[in-house]
Design a protein around this motif. Structure first.
Motif, PDB file in Angstrom:
ATOM      1  N   GLN A 105       0.491  11.501   3.598  1.00 17.04           N
ATOM      2  CA  GLN A 105       0.135  12.184   4.843  1.00 17.04           C
ATOM      3  C   GLN A 105       0.604  13.633   4.771  1.00 17.04           C
TER       4      GLN A 105
ATOM      5  N   PHE B 273       4.128   7.193   2.524  1.00 18.46           N
ATOM      6  CA  PHE B 273       4.465   5.945   3.217  1.00 18.46           C
ATOM      7  C   PHE B 273       4.114   4.754   2.343  1.00 18.46           C
TER       8      PHE B 273
ATOM      9  N   TYR C 173       0.522   5.399   0.921  1.00 15.15           N
ATOM     10  CA  TYR C 173      -0.305   6.400   1.563  1.00 15.15           C
ATOM     11  C   TYR C 173       0.387   7.750   1.474  1.00 15.15           C
TER      12      TYR C 173
ATOM     13  N   TYR D 111       0.839  -1.186   0.000  1.00 16.00           N
ATOM     14  CA  TYR D 111       0.000   0.000   0.000  1.00 16.00           C
ATOM     15  C   TYR D 111       0.884   1.249   0.000  1.00 16.00           C
TER      16      TYR D 111
ATOM     17  N   GLY E  99       0.292  17.105  10.183  1.00 19.88           N
ATOM     18  CA  GLY E  99      -0.781  17.183  11.168  1.00 19.88           C
ATOM     19  C   GLY E  99      -2.056  16.476  10.778  1.00 19.88           C
TER      20      GLY E  99
ATOM     21  N   GLY F 214       6.734   6.061  10.661  1.00 19.96           N
ATOM     22  CA  GLY F 214       5.488   5.551  10.116  1.00 19.96           C
ATOM     23  C   GLY F 214       4.608   4.995  11.217  1.00 19.96           C
TER      24      GLY F 214
ATOM     25  N   GLY G 250      -8.682   7.410  10.339  1.00 22.16           N
ATOM     26  CA  GLY G 250      -9.295   8.559  10.984  1.00 22.16           C
ATOM     27  C   GLY G 250      -8.276   9.664  11.164  1.00 22.16           C
TER      28      GLY G 250
ATOM     29  N   SER H  92      -5.180   6.991   1.530  1.00 22.80           N
ATOM     30  CA  SER H  92      -4.778   5.871   0.687  1.00 22.80           C
ATOM     31  C   SER H  92      -4.583   6.327  -0.754  1.00 22.80           C
TER      32      SER H  92
ATOM     33  N   SER I  43      -4.176  12.945   8.898  1.00 22.50           N
ATOM     34  CA  SER I  43      -4.131  11.488   8.877  1.00 22.50           C
ATOM     35  C   SER I  43      -3.646  10.983   7.519  1.00 22.50           C
ATOM     36  N   LEU I  44      -3.738   9.693   7.316  1.00 24.22           N
ATOM     37  CA  LEU I  44      -3.210   9.080   6.105  1.00 24.22           C
ATOM     38  C   LEU I  44      -4.298   8.927   5.055  1.00 24.22           C
TER      39      LEU I  44
ATOM     40  N   PHE J  68       4.664  -0.390   8.224  1.00 24.38           N
ATOM     41  CA  PHE J  68       4.893   0.825   7.461  1.00 24.38           C
ATOM     42  C   PHE J  68       6.385   1.135   7.385  1.00 24.38           C
ATOM     43  N   GLY J  69       6.781   1.751   6.290  1.00 27.52           N
ATOM     44  CA  GLY J  69       8.106   2.342   6.217  1.00 27.52           C
ATOM     45  C   GLY J  69       8.141   3.634   7.017  1.00 27.52           C
ATOM     46  N   LYS J  70       9.306   4.245   7.101  1.00 31.01           N
ATOM     47  CA  LYS J  70       9.448   5.479   7.879  1.00 31.01           C
ATOM     48  C   LYS J  70       8.914   6.691   7.133  1.00 31.01           C
TER      49      LYS J  70
END
Lengths: 113, 120
Positions: free
Chosen positions: A37, A88, A35, A33, A40, B42, B112, A45, A42-43, A103-105
């Motif tokens: 961001q 990410f 993502y 996946y 401040g 992450g 969220g 997709s 959220s993620l 997840f990656g960093k």
């Protein structure tokens, strides 16, 4: 133990240029996946890649998956400032006894006007 | 708004206090996940539910952490005796598993806005 590594971790680039973010992972998985961001926030997709050779494109972003090489790439074409964000990749640790999705960093992308 | 919601959005607490966060998933989603994200990292998986059953817990989830999803809808994450190292963003995500995940089908997660915890 599944490990996910992204590189670069930071990327500053000019508008209009192309670049690629790499995501390597350490054990067998066929679900990956991407993502986005914003600071401040959220993620969001971006892409779900399910099989070897999968390629998906949305606007100036294109993601691909090579399960044999355990490598995914996120390619940015003709970057624009709005794409500045942290990206990410996440790998489904389907066969891991503990962690589910790793997840990656993240790659912090800054696009200069 | 039919997205994933979390409450509160921000929480400041003193070390040693207990805190509880709530997550309301997308209504038709049967899977619910909790993650923790610290600055520059992450998200780290903590736990997930399939309906009301807690199916996996990360080794990151110490005994001070407990999560519930009593009716298979909203979930709570409680941290007891908070420590400064608990300061982080706690993210909730939900997805729908139609039983085909084992056959390679995706279960795309929708996140969220997160609860930012600061322990002083």
């Amino acid at each position: 133990e599944l490990k996910v590594e992204q590189n670069p971790l930071f990327l500053s680039m000019q508008e209009g240029k192309n670049y690629t973010i790499y995501c390597n992972y350490s054990t067998t998985s066929d679900r990956l996946y991407w993502y986005r961001q914003d600071p401040g926030k959220s993620l969001e997709s971006l892409f779900v890649l399910l099989s070897n050779g999968a390629v998906k494109q949305e606007g100036r972003l294109m993601a691909s998956l090579d399960t044999k090489a355990r490598l995914s790439t996120l390619h940015i074409t003709a970057a624009v400032h709005d794409l500045s964000a942290t990206y990410f990749c996440a790998v489904d640790g389907q066969h891991q006894p503990d962690d589910k999705i790793i997840f990656g960093k993240g790659t912090r992308l800054h696009i200069l006007p | 708004d039919t997205g994933v919601s979390q409450d509160p959005r921000h929480k400041i607490t003193k070390r040693g206090q207990n805190v509880t966060f709530r997550c309301d998933p997308i209504s038709e989603h049967n899977r619910l996940y909790w993650y923790r994200q610290t600055l520059g990292q992450g998200p780290e998986f903590l736990t997930y539910f399939q309906n009301e059953a807690q199916l996996e817990k990360s080794r990151l989830l110490s005994d001070r952490f407990s999560a519930e999803r009593p009716k298979g809808s909203f979930s709570t994450l409680e941290i007891q005796r908070t420590e400064q190292g608990d300061s982080a963003m706690y993210l909730c995500a939900s997805s729908f598993d139609n039983g085909l995940a084992g056959l390679g089908m995706p279960y795309e997660q929708y996140f969220g806005p997160g609860t930012r915890l600061t322990v002083t």
